[in-house]
Design an enzyme around this catalytic site. Structure first.
Site, PDB file in Angstrom:
ATOM      1  CB  VAL A  14      21.192  46.356  -9.065  1.00 51.45           C
ATOM      2  CG1 VAL A  14      21.243  46.114 -10.563  1.00 51.45           C
ATOM      3  CG2 VAL A  14      20.884  45.056  -8.313  1.00 51.45           C
ATOM      4  CE  LYS A 105      12.730  41.428  -7.815  1.00 51.71           C
ATOM      5  NZ  LYS A 105      14.040  40.985  -7.421  1.00 51.71           N
ATOM      6  N   GLY A 134      18.150  37.045 -12.045  1.00 47.07           N
ATOM      7  CA  GLY A 134      19.384  37.840 -11.978  1.00 47.07           C
ATOM      8  C   GLY A 134      20.117  37.904 -13.296  1.00 47.07           C
ATOM      9  CE  LYS A 205      13.288  37.236  -9.097  1.00 42.20           C
ATOM     10  NZ  LYS A 205      14.186  36.708  -8.065  1.00 42.20           N
ATOM     11  N   GLY A 302      22.462  39.486  -6.689  1.00 37.97           N
ATOM     12  CA  GLY A 302      23.786  40.050  -6.447  1.00 37.97           C
ATOM     13  C   GLY A 302      24.067  41.189  -7.410  1.00 37.97           C
TER      14      GLY A 302
HETATM   15  N1  HSE Z   1      15.658  38.860  -3.768  1.00 40.31           N
HETATM   16  C1  HSE Z   1      15.907  38.306  -5.059  1.00 40.31           C
HETATM   17  C2  HSE Z   1      16.480  36.912  -4.895  1.00 40.31           C
HETATM   18  C3  HSE Z   1      16.869  39.182  -5.805  1.00 40.31           C
HETATM   19  O1  HSE Z   1      16.901  36.573  -3.788  1.00 40.31           O
HETATM   20  O2  HSE Z   1      16.479  36.159  -5.844  1.00 40.31           O
HETATM   21  C4  HSE Z   1      16.945  38.887  -7.264  1.00 40.31           C
HETATM   22  O3  HSE Z   1      15.717  39.075  -7.897  1.00 40.31           O
END
Ligand code: HSE
Length: 438
Positions: A14, A105, A134, A205, A302
């Site tokens: 990222v 997060k 994301g 999350k 991603g």
């Molecule tokens: N590992 C997390 C997912 C990345 O697969 O959603 C994004 O937070």
């Protein structure tokens, strides 16, 4: 206007994309922000890997604490993930009067209350759009777009890796481990992929979304968490026969008794939009009292999608740098002194419908015994499927869908059924949600 200067901690998937997008879209970003935004200092653990092509002019070190002390940095962008040293770095950046943008997060779910209190005291902003779903701007939706509403519930596919695995198993019958390796290679999975498959990432999350939706403190430990490792292709097929898909959902609901926060595999009717969110895509349904249901869909993991959310935060912070801290959007959507500690319900007090799969002797009277226990436990059966035994096998598989019942009551019934001599092995249970208007 003077350019806004960034310090970037972490130049992984990222971080590298964030640096490149800031360069490549610099003119468009400046048109939106009203000033140029540039990275002046970056740090990464393995300095030998350097900066991505096109960003070689940026000062790179392996000393993130020097970066957060660098007087020319206005905004620290933390993209290393994990609890430590991220927590120390963010708190030190705040102490130094810097704004922070993070995609972390785990950090926000675990230490957000402390971090936001420190930021509040110092009059700086900590922005975290990229921490949930994301590239989908779900934080902004909850904090600003829906701020006229009482939020009733949220249900979301908020882990891209898990959704990718379930989709590949469902559509192509692929092996769990095989798909997980692919998700890791594509940069979707967490450094420790058990965070994805055991539901911890989704719980981080969900904890953040719940806080924004209901104005409650962040309380990661109160999220009931179950992963996807026990979901079989067999269960996916049976669910399909009954008109359902199995998805790994994060669900937060406000009830009269308290708040539900839970992450677990869930059967949802296959006609729901959420049932058709596949691959690495994420989606969140929000039920709000005035808007009704709304759905937010997009890439949940991603490099570029996450960088999109990181940079949106950077632009937001850049725009607010000259405004009075009291008039900025509150970190957790509600004013800090109006956060309310509504009780969070234990999973045993949550009511859902259930999918049950059990293995029984293929002899008369077995079904009657099972339905007797269900009746005595006041559990209504919605549908039953019995699968013929394979040739030469004396046991059959039974699938049942029940109506809504309190989990504690279902646990007792499951124990009684499992103790019958005619029932073999463990009883597989998956919760069911209709995601209707209630
Ligand atoms: N590992 C997390 C997912 C990345 O697969 O959603 C994004 O937070």
């Amino acid at each position: 206007m003077k350019p806004v200067k960034l310090g970037l901690i972490g130049v992984g998937t990222v971080g590298a994309s964030t640096a490149l997008v800031l360069k490549n879209n610099a003119i468009e970003i400046a048109r939106r922000a009203g000033r140029a935004i540039e990275i002046v200092h970056a740090s990464r653990k393995n300095i030998a890997k350097g900066m991505p092509d096109g960003c070689a002019d940026i000062k790179l070190t392996d000393a993130p604490f020097e970066l957060v002390d660098d007087p020319q940095v206005d905004i620290v962008v933390e993209l290393i993930g994990g609890y430590e040293p991220a927590r120390d770095l963010v708190l030190r950046a705040i102490e130094n009067g810097k704004h922070v943008v993070t995609a972390n997060k785990a950090l926000i779910a675990m230490h957000g209350n402390e971090i936001f209190a420190a930021a509040q005291a110092k009059g700086v902003t900590v922005a975290f759009e990229a921490a949930v779903a994301g590239g989908i701007p779900i934080i902004k939706i909850l904090r600003e777009g829906l701020s006229a509403n009482h939020i009733q519930w949220i249900a979301g596919i908020i882990n891209g890796t898990g959704n990718y695995i379930l989709t590949e198993m469902h559509d192509r019958g692929r092996d769990f481990d095989d798909v997980l390796k692919e998700a890791q290679a594509l940069g979707y999975a967490e450094e420790d992929p058990t965070f994805d498959v055991e539901g911890i990432d989704a719980a981080h999350k969900l904890c953040i979304l719940s806080s924004l939706a209901f104005g409650i403190p962040l309380q990661f430990d109160a999220v009931y968490t179950e992963g996807i490792t026990r979901i079989s292709i067999e269960d996916m097929a049976y669910a399909g026969e009954l008109g359902y898909r199995i998805k790994h959902l994060g669900i937060a609901r406000r009830t009269d008794k308290g708040i539900e926060m839970r992450v677990h595999p869930t059967l949802i009717p296959d006609k729901r939009l959420l049932a058709n969110v596949d691959g690495v895509m994420n989606a969140v349904v929000v039920m709000a009292d005035k808007l009704g249901p709304s759905l937010y869909y997009g890439a949940g993991a991603g490099a570029d999608p996450t960088a999109s959310a990181v940079i949106a935060d950077i632009i937001d912070v850049a725009r607010t740098i000259t405004t009075d801290p009291q008039n900025r959007v509150p970190h957790l959507a509600f004013q800090a002194d109006r956060i309310v500690d509504i009780p969070v319900l234990p999973i045993t007090e949550v009511s859902t419908a259930y999918y049950l799969r059990l293995r029984v002797d293929d002899i008369p009277g077995v079904m009657a015994e099972i339905t007797r226990i269900m009746g005595e436990s006041e559990i209504s059966i919605e549908a039953i499927l019995q699968k013929e035994p394979e040739t030469g096998v004396a046991q059959a598989t039974i699938i049942m869908l029940t109506q809504k019942i309190r989990e504690a009551q279902m646990n007792l019934a499951i124990d009684k059924i499992a103790n019958l001599e005619t029932v073999h092995g463990s009883i597989h249970r998956i919760r069911v949600e209709t995601l209707g208007d209630d």
